[in-house]
Design a protein around this motif. Sequence first.
Motif, PDB file in Angstrom:
ATOM      1  N   GLY A 169      36.911  37.752 -10.760  1.00 40.26           N
ATOM      2  CA  GLY A 169      37.457  37.422  -9.436  1.00 40.26           C
ATOM      3  C   GLY A 169      36.518  36.998  -8.464  1.00 40.26           C
ATOM      4  N   LEU A 170      35.343  37.441  -8.340  1.00 42.70           N
ATOM      5  CA  LEU A 170      34.497  37.055  -7.322  1.00 42.70           C
ATOM      6  C   LEU A 170      34.082  35.595  -7.793  1.00 42.70           C
ATOM      7  CD1 LEU A 170      32.495  37.467  -4.911  1.00 42.70           C
ATOM      8  CD2 LEU A 170      30.943  38.311  -6.175  1.00 42.70           C
ATOM      9  N   VAL A 171      33.783  35.382  -8.948  1.00 43.14           N
ATOM     10  CA  VAL A 171      33.194  34.302  -9.589  1.00 43.14           C
ATOM     11  C   VAL A 171      34.136  32.949  -9.299  1.00 43.14           C
ATOM     12  CG1 VAL A 171      32.559  32.647 -11.435  1.00 43.14           C
ATOM     13  CG2 VAL A 171      32.422  35.246 -11.197  1.00 43.14           C
ATOM     14  N   VAL A 172      35.649  33.156  -9.076  1.00 42.67           N
ATOM     15  CA  VAL A 172      36.239  31.954  -8.990  1.00 42.67           C
ATOM     16  C   VAL A 172      37.042  31.926  -7.432  1.00 42.67           C
ATOM     17  CG1 VAL A 172      36.761  31.578 -11.326  1.00 42.67           C
ATOM     18  CG2 VAL A 172      38.247  33.164 -10.159  1.00 42.67           C
ATOM     19  N   HIS A 173      37.218  33.220  -6.813  1.00 41.91           N
ATOM     20  CA  HIS A 173      38.117  33.238  -5.749  1.00 41.91           C
ATOM     21  C   HIS A 173      37.467  32.476  -4.723  1.00 41.91           C
ATOM     22  CE1 HIS A 173      40.175  35.033  -2.063  1.00 41.91           C
ATOM     23  NE2 HIS A 173      39.249  35.834  -2.041  1.00 41.91           N
ATOM     24  N   PRO A 174      36.055  33.198  -4.024  1.00 43.35           N
ATOM     25  CA  PRO A 174      35.508  32.659  -2.873  1.00 43.35           C
ATOM     26  C   PRO A 174      35.357  31.013  -2.689  1.00 43.35           C
ATOM     27  CG  PRO A 174      34.467  34.527  -3.637  1.00 43.35           C
ATOM     28  CD  PRO A 174      35.340  34.127  -4.587  1.00 43.35           C
ATOM     29  N   PRO A 175      34.785  30.466  -3.762  1.00 45.86           N
ATOM     30  CA  PRO A 175      34.892  29.087  -3.937  1.00 45.86           C
ATOM     31  C   PRO A 175      35.975  28.068  -3.666  1.00 45.86           C
ATOM     32  CG  PRO A 175      33.345  29.899  -5.557  1.00 45.86           C
ATOM     33  CD  PRO A 175      34.367  30.992  -5.333  1.00 45.86           C
ATOM     34  N   MET A 176      37.026  28.703  -4.519  1.00 52.20           N
ATOM     35  CA  MET A 176      38.495  28.087  -4.174  1.00 52.20           C
ATOM     36  C   MET A 176      38.603  28.131  -2.737  1.00 52.20           C
ATOM     37  SD  MET A 176      39.771  26.612  -6.776  1.00 52.20           S
ATOM     38  CE  MET A 176      39.381  26.471  -8.548  1.00 52.20           C
ATOM     39  N   LEU A 177      38.729  29.387  -2.302  1.00 47.69           N
ATOM     40  CA  LEU A 177      39.052  29.627  -0.825  1.00 47.69           C
ATOM     41  C   LEU A 177      38.351  28.746   0.149  1.00 47.69           C
ATOM     42  CD1 LEU A 177      41.322  31.468   0.170  1.00 47.69           C
ATOM     43  CD2 LEU A 177      39.254  33.367   0.977  1.00 47.69           C
ATOM     44  N   TYR A 178      36.900  28.666  -0.053  1.00 48.79           N
ATOM     45  CA  TYR A 178      36.015  28.007   0.716  1.00 48.79           C
ATOM     46  C   TYR A 178      36.430  26.481   0.416  1.00 48.79           C
ATOM     47  CZ  TYR A 178      33.216  32.120   1.316  1.00 48.79           C
ATOM     48  OH  TYR A 178      32.800  33.392   1.725  1.00 48.79           O
ATOM     49  N   MET A 179      36.744  25.991  -0.718  1.00 49.74           N
ATOM     50  CA  MET A 179      37.141  24.623  -0.685  1.00 49.74           C
ATOM     51  C   MET A 179      38.421  24.192   0.167  1.00 49.74           C
ATOM     52  SD  MET A 179      35.104  22.610  -2.419  1.00 49.74           S
ATOM     53  CE  MET A 179      36.030  21.277  -3.359  1.00 49.74           C
ATOM     54  N   GLY A 180      39.397  25.088   0.290  1.00 47.13           N
ATOM     55  CA  GLY A 180      40.404  24.697   1.101  1.00 47.13           C
ATOM     56  C   GLY A 180      40.159  24.924   2.392  1.00 47.13           C
ATOM     57  N   TYR A 181      39.328  25.917   2.821  1.00 50.46           N
ATOM     58  CA  TYR A 181      39.017  25.943   4.406  1.00 50.46           C
ATOM     59  C   TYR A 181      38.198  24.744   4.626  1.00 50.46           C
ATOM     60  CZ  TYR A 181      39.984  31.145   5.139  1.00 50.46           C
ATOM     61  OH  TYR A 181      40.151  32.217   5.031  1.00 50.46           O
ATOM     62  N   SER A 249      43.185  34.303   5.728  1.00 52.92           N
ATOM     63  CA  SER A 249      43.427  32.949   4.886  1.00 52.92           C
ATOM     64  C   SER A 249      44.919  32.343   4.775  1.00 52.92           C
ATOM     65  CB  SER A 249      42.738  33.430   3.416  1.00 52.92           C
ATOM     66  OG  SER A 249      44.122  34.557   3.027  1.00 52.92           O
ATOM     67  N   LEU A 250      45.870  33.330   5.217  1.00 54.57           N
ATOM     68  CA  LEU A 250      47.137  33.006   5.250  1.00 54.57           C
ATOM     69  C   LEU A 250      47.256  32.116   6.576  1.00 54.57           C
ATOM     70  CD1 LEU A 250      50.039  33.228   4.178  1.00 54.57           C
ATOM     71  CD2 LEU A 250      50.144  35.242   5.580  1.00 54.57           C
ATOM     72  N   LEU A 251      46.766  32.406   7.745  1.00 48.80           N
ATOM     73  CA  LEU A 251      47.009  31.568   8.573  1.00 48.80           C
ATOM     74  C   LEU A 251      46.920  30.039   8.537  1.00 48.80           C
ATOM     75  CD1 LEU A 251      45.355  33.946  11.388  1.00 48.80           C
ATOM     76  CD2 LEU A 251      47.851  33.444  11.139  1.00 48.80           C
ATOM     77  N   PRO A 252      45.652  29.552   8.171  1.00 46.19           N
ATOM     78  CA  PRO A 252      45.557  28.014   7.890  1.00 46.19           C
ATOM     79  C   PRO A 252      46.392  27.295   6.944  1.00 46.19           C
ATOM     80  CG  PRO A 252      43.783  29.142   7.189  1.00 46.19           C
ATOM     81  CD  PRO A 252      44.322  30.258   8.045  1.00 46.19           C
ATOM     82  N   TRP A 253      46.871  28.489   6.064  1.00 49.04           N
ATOM     83  CA  TRP A 253      47.675  27.768   4.975  1.00 49.04           C
ATOM     84  C   TRP A 253      49.369  27.716   5.285  1.00 49.04           C
ATOM     85  CZ3 TRP A 253      52.489  29.240   2.745  1.00 49.04           C
ATOM     86  CH2 TRP A 253      52.787  28.482   1.434  1.00 49.04           C
ATOM     87  N   LEU A 254      49.680  28.601   6.503  1.00 46.80           N
ATOM     88  CA  LEU A 254      50.795  28.302   6.967  1.00 46.80           C
ATOM     89  C   LEU A 254      50.687  27.106   8.047  1.00 46.80           C
ATOM     90  CD1 LEU A 254      51.707  31.939   8.170  1.00 46.80           C
ATOM     91  CD2 LEU A 254      52.937  30.656   6.411  1.00 46.80           C
ATOM     92  N   THR A 255      49.899  26.997   8.763  1.00 44.65           N
ATOM     93  CA  THR A 255      49.848  25.637   9.549  1.00 44.65           C
ATOM     94  C   THR A 255      49.414  24.380   8.511  1.00 44.65           C
ATOM     95  OG1 THR A 255      47.398  26.033   9.975  1.00 44.65           O
ATOM     96  CG2 THR A 255      49.027  26.865  11.493  1.00 44.65           C
ATOM     97  N   GLY A 256      48.736  24.599   7.578  1.00 43.19           N
ATOM     98  CA  GLY A 256      48.460  23.546   6.566  1.00 43.19           C
ATOM     99  C   GLY A 256      49.604  22.973   6.009  1.00 43.19           C
ATOM    100  N   THR A 257      50.487  23.864   5.791  1.00 45.95           N
ATOM    101  CA  THR A 257      51.940  23.702   5.229  1.00 45.95           C
ATOM    102  C   THR A 257      52.789  22.799   6.237  1.00 45.95           C
ATOM    103  OG1 THR A 257      51.749  25.568   3.792  1.00 45.95           O
ATOM    104  CG2 THR A 257      54.112  24.379   3.849  1.00 45.95           C
ATOM    105  N   ALA A 258      52.719  23.329   7.482  1.00 46.22           N
ATOM    106  CA  ALA A 258      53.481  22.472   8.285  1.00 46.22           C
ATOM    107  C   ALA A 258      52.795  20.908   8.473  1.00 46.22           C
ATOM    108  CB  ALA A 258      53.467  23.319   9.568  1.00 46.22           C
TER     109      ALA A 258
END
Length: 657
Positions: A169-181, A249-258
């Motif tokens: 999970g550490l191998v894939v989770h942070p890079p994906m999250l950072y790519m979104g941020y 992480s949820l906060l920018p996802w919500l505004t990003g969806t908007a």
Amino acid sequence: MIPEVGHFALMMALVMAIIQAVVPLAGVATRRSLWMAYGAPMAAGQFVFLALAYLCLSASYLLDDFSVANVANNSNSLLPWYYKASAVWGNHEGSVLLWSLMLAGWGFAASAFSTSLPRDMVARVQSVMAMVSAGFLLFILLTSNPFERLLPNVPADGADLNPLLQDFGLVVHPPMLYMGYVGFSVVFAFAIAALMGGRLDAAWTRWARPWANVAWAFLTVGIALGSWWAYYELGWGGWWFWDPVENASLLPWLTGTALLHSLAVTEKRGSFKSWTVLLAISTFSLSLMGTFLVRSGVLTSVHAFANDPSRGFFILVLLGVTVTLSLLLFALRAPRVSHRVGFGWLSRDSLLLVNNLLLVIMTVTVLLGTLYPLILDSLNLGKISVGPPYFNALFVPLTVLLCAFMGLGPSARWKRMGARELTTKLWLAGAGALVIGVLAPLLYAGQWNLWVSLGLVAALWIVLPLVRDVIDKCRHAGSLGRGLARLSPAYWGMVLGHLGLAVTLVGVTVVSNYNVERNVRMAPDVTVEVAGYQFTMRELTSRRGPNFLADTSLIEVRRGGDGRTFMMHPEKRLYLATGMPMTQVALRPGLFRDLYVAMGEDLGGGSYAMRIQYKPFVRWLWLGALLMAAGAVLAVIDKRYRRVATRRGAATRRVTP
């Protein structure tokens, strides 16, 4: 020598970021095309030097160079090589370096794929991206140097990586999250560049929309991977804990969806111009706020890095400067934007506006619940805990209301539509959602559940109107095959994204209400029945891993209906370098249910505490997230986003070299 090369590469990247921030913007002000052209090579050079720095830190980990403090504190000679590679970002300094590398990568990509856009616009975008990058590079060099040495007192071995982080999970989770941020920095840069140029037309949204979709897709997958990782790694069996770092992480996802929906309205209709810019600023600002929460030391969480107030203060200043200057520019420029596009109270425009407002209210709800305890604590006004009761009581009703408007949106027309026409199109879908949603719990579990019915009605209300809309479009085309072929990838992306949310809703609803859990004491030859499955411990064995000792329980599982059996192998591990015990969960995954066994404490006499769970439809949580992300990516390949050449009349102003 390798760490010194990495440190020098960081300094060179900072120099190039400063040049990129200043020279192209000066070129726009003086109309010098040569100065504007500095942005692209500086973006490429910055990316190359940051990649070199990252490779140097990775090499230090793989070569067990414990003279580097970062390696000594987060690795060990017994750690498998793949965990050494992921340990590079499993700490504060390395994670910020990865963040900066990704930021430079997004900036380089934005330069490479924007060559046919107006030159002054591209120069402004490159300058804004470089300003953000320079801030993070200063943060690394001044407070978070990953190449700091421990000379001459070099430890014989490292302290090891936190066992919680020794997982795929550490191998894939942070890079994906950072790519979104970090991906939302491109949309932020386009919005600020549009404000600087005073051109808040539909053009900038057309250029920014693909970047927003890709960033949102990465963030969606990153959040889903974090949920999945917590589910099987922490041993509790939960998939969302309303942890402050999860909320970050949820906060920018919500505004990003908007933002995605607002970009669509601005591009299609020319409305919501100021609102779209404000959402772009807010989304990236919330991404920066998540960085502050994780790295400031204000939180105690399994997800959090660092406990140094100076680091937190630096990021807080960076966040404050970014938000203040962006909002100041918005306040100066936005009032000049004319809003002459009208729409009726019942139209796709108005429904998307309501959905955007609901998403913002949901964001404020989560933000308040996350920050309020921290603010009270910082002011010495006491400690309070805001947990699931608060979030569920407010977030769930807002989600149901959001779904109600989502079902209406795809079937409504732009500008205005009659209520009778919309009712005629949707009454059958509404009746079907209501009937199926009410009856389905009886068929599944034999006992009616209000919350399950409500969740299923909401999910079906999203899906069935989409089915009706696809049928209507095919009917107008004359045949099913011709109609399906004529639908654009952007339309199918919208369908897939909404379908993904419906699938996630079904998973959330069913697993939250029909989950079965038992905490039992088990020893060899003891049998326990859970949800129609018989779990029998056959034996206890011991084994040695690369850097841990493990007690393994062999559990035979028999399904009552057909007598089929299979084995599950939960473990209790003791990591040698840290002496830290860890639970390794055994999972039997399935599309419609998971069997989950976590091995707890040794109770003596060959007995262990066991947590056994039956989790129906839990996989639908993450399947829905993947569908949503796939929908966002599918929308990007639409041909109108590949035609990035400027329209007639939108060419750049003449510049002098």
